[in-house]
Write an enzyme that holds these catalytic residues in place. Structure first.
Site, PDB file in Angstrom:
ATOM      1  N   SER A 105      63.830  26.623  35.254  1.00  0.00           N
ATOM      2  CA  SER A 105      63.244  26.411  33.932  1.00  0.00           C
ATOM      3  C   SER A 105      62.014  27.295  33.809  1.00  0.00           C
ATOM      4  O   SER A 105      61.429  27.709  34.832  1.00  0.00           O
ATOM      5  CB  SER A 105      62.846  24.936  33.781  1.00  0.00           C
ATOM      6  OG  SER A 105      61.953  24.743  32.698  1.00  0.00           O
ATOM      7  N   TYR A 161      59.333  17.163  37.661  1.00  0.00           N
ATOM      8  CA  TYR A 161      60.305  18.132  37.150  1.00  0.00           C
ATOM      9  C   TYR A 161      59.784  19.558  37.334  1.00  0.00           C
ATOM     10  O   TYR A 161      60.498  20.437  37.846  1.00  0.00           O
ATOM     11  CB  TYR A 161      60.593  17.856  35.684  1.00  0.00           C
ATOM     12  CG  TYR A 161      61.511  18.870  35.042  1.00  0.00           C
ATOM     13  CD1 TYR A 161      62.874  18.849  35.296  1.00  0.00           C
ATOM     14  CD2 TYR A 161      61.003  19.842  34.178  1.00  0.00           C
ATOM     15  CE1 TYR A 161      63.726  19.781  34.708  1.00  0.00           C
ATOM     16  CE2 TYR A 161      61.847  20.774  33.591  1.00  0.00           C
ATOM     17  CZ  TYR A 161      63.200  20.737  33.855  1.00  0.00           C
ATOM     18  OH  TYR A 161      64.028  21.661  33.282  1.00  0.00           O
TER      19      TYR A 161
END
Length: 269
Positions: A143, A156
């Site tokens: 990401s 995350y």
């Protein structure tokens, strides 16, 4: 020159998290290029529906990637299909929303199992055989959050930073073996991922500029094209590439308060 292994009778692309979103579109992209695909995720019904839409070159292996025993069984299941994994796509992932001070240990550890441990586990299980055959490729999905800490999604962001670092190191180790590895780092994408994390797309779109958003099919094509060209880090979309560069270069003392203030998971403690 293409860095992807050639299509073969027994070679296949194993895609985790293939039941929806980016994983589904990556599976479709490889299928369009003539590859056999092995679809891996928990939701067997969705995998089966995708396999039926793709036709005879798709196989389904329902697996809970948070379960080490389930992961350990994948190589034997692939062998039972008469296939070998020439391309491994570690796409499965999940996120938790909110401050560490209010986090649930079980939820945080499940995230680590899926986003971190499963990546390491499957690479350790499938990459050695690729090296022995002198052909193969790994695409790990991270990401833009991999480029810096993400307050209110701390686990995350850290997990995706791990994936990026791990893949870059593995790529260097694989130099000269006939096996390549790349990381794709998408920005915001309209899938069910945000909803599952507690951030519906409609809410996130109020916080993030429209020009940052990409579609899952566009991300998948960019990712596979980048892997084919042998790119190390693939960031779909020019605005997201600029954001990734800013995240890497900006001083943390200036960047983190700005990220924190604009994050939809922000809470008062």
């Amino acid at each position: 020159m293409s860095k992807l292994p050639p299509v073969s009778e027994t070679g296949a692309v194993l895609v985790t998290g293939a039941s929806s979103g980016i994983g589904e579109e990556i599976a479709r992209e490889f299928y369009r290029r003539g590859y056999r695909v092995i679809l891996v995720a928990r939701r067997a019904d969705r995998l089966q529906a995708l396999a039926e839409s793709l036709g005879g070159n798709a196989r389904v292996l329902p697996t809970d990637l948070a379960d080490p025993a389930d992961r350990a069984g994948l190589p034997d299941q692939v062998a039972a299909l008469g296939l070998t994994v020439d391309i491994l796509v570690n796409n499965a992932g999940l996120s938790n929303l909110g401050p560490v001070a209010r986090s649930a240990p079980a939820d945080e550890l499940r995230l680590v199992e899926v986003d971190v441990a499963a990546v390491v586990d499957l690479c350790s299980r499938f990459v050695p055989a690729m090296v022995a055959r002198r052909r193969g490729a790994v695409l790990n999905v991270a990401s833009v959050g991999a480029f810096g800490p993400v307050p209110w999604q701390a686990s995350y962001g850290a997990a995706k930073a791990f994936v990026l670092s791990y893949t870059e190191a593995m790529r260097e180790e694989l130099r000269g073996t006939g096996v390549t590895a790349s990381t794709v780092c998408p920005g915001p994408v309209r899938t069910g991922f945000g909803e599952a994390a507690g951030i519906p797309d409609e809410e996130a779109e109020k916080m993030l500029p429209r020009f940052l958003w990409e579609t899952a099919d566009a991300v998948a094509k960019t990712a596979v094209d980048g892997l084919d060209r042998g790119k190390s880090v693939i960031v779909p979309g020019a605005p997201n590439r600029a954001a990734a560069m800013l995240n890497r270069l900006a001083p943390r003392w200036a960047l983190l308060p700005m990220v924190s203030r604009s994050h939809p998971g922000r809470q008062e403690l």
